[in-house]
Design a protein around this motif. Sequence first.
Motif, mmCIF file in Angstrom:
data_model
loop_
_atom_site.group_PDB
_atom_site.id
_atom_site.type_symbol
_atom_site.label_atom_id
_atom_site.label_comp_id
_atom_site.label_asym_id
_atom_site.label_seq_id
_atom_site.Cartn_x
_atom_site.Cartn_y
_atom_site.Cartn_z
ATOM 1 N N SER A 1 -34.395 17.485 -2.075
ATOM 2 C CA SER A 1 -33.531 18.159 -1.094
ATOM 3 C C SER A 1 -34.284 18.563 0.167
ATOM 4 O O SER A 1 -33.772 18.416 1.281
ATOM 5 N N VAL A 2 -35.501 19.074 0.011
ATOM 6 C CA VAL A 2 -36.294 19.500 1.164
ATOM 7 C C VAL A 2 -36.767 18.291 1.963
ATOM 8 O O VAL A 2 -36.669 18.271 3.187
ATOM 9 N N ARG B 1 -35.437 15.452 2.131
ATOM 10 C CA ARG B 1 -34.264 14.857 2.770
ATOM 11 C C ARG B 1 -33.991 15.523 4.112
ATOM 12 O O ARG B 1 -33.777 14.848 5.119
ATOM 13 N N GLU B 2 -34.043 16.823 4.140
ATOM 14 C CA GLU B 2 -33.793 17.540 5.389
ATOM 15 C C GLU B 2 -34.943 17.441 6.364
ATOM 16 O O GLU B 2 -34.744 17.346 7.570
ATOM 17 N N GLY C 1 -34.796 13.631 7.425
ATOM 18 C CA GLY C 1 -33.537 13.123 7.952
ATOM 19 C C GLY C 1 -33.141 11.845 7.237
ATOM 20 O O GLY C 1 -32.145 11.212 7.578
ATOM 21 N N SER D 1 -32.006 9.618 3.798
ATOM 22 C CA SER D 1 -31.143 9.854 2.643
ATOM 23 C C SER D 1 -32.031 9.760 1.406
ATOM 24 O O SER D 1 -33.074 9.118 1.427
ATOM 25 N N ASP D 2 -31.621 10.409 0.337
ATOM 26 C CA ASP D 2 -32.446 10.343 -0.863
ATOM 27 C C ASP D 2 -32.493 8.902 -1.372
ATOM 28 O O ASP D 2 -33.441 8.494 -2.024
#
Length: 114
Positions: free
Chosen positions: A16-17, A19-20, A23, A25-26
């Motif tokens: 999750s981190v 990914r942000e 930018g 996608s997983d």
Amino acid sequence: MSERELRRDLAVLPMSVVRELTGLSDRQVRYYDQQGLIEPQRGAGKQRRFSLDDVDRLLQIAEYLDAGYTVAEIHEVDQKQQRKHTKEPSEESLRHMLADELLNIGRLNGKQKF
DNA sequence: CTTCTAACA
DNA sequence: TGTTAGCA
């Protein structure tokens, strides 16, 4: 008062981190991992744990990818770098120097993808 | 709820 | 690449 240095090599970041932070996608992150471009650590349940170095690497990969490079070509520049990198302890700025250097290699290699 | 792998309308 | 299914 010791070890106040940030351990960029410590893999503690969850998908999750990353990914942000990147930018991406997983799906993309897992794909690059599958292609061997990154080697995240694994935690309980096979969950990937990334380090800040991994994030940098991911940013690096994304940069090359949308610059037109294929996964195979990224692996090639990695190898060419390994040979030059065999000695000399690396500094902080060295990482960024590598980026420009690798971009130049691609340019001199007849790839006008920029 | 988050992540993982595998597979495909 | 997105997305979804079926597990941890």
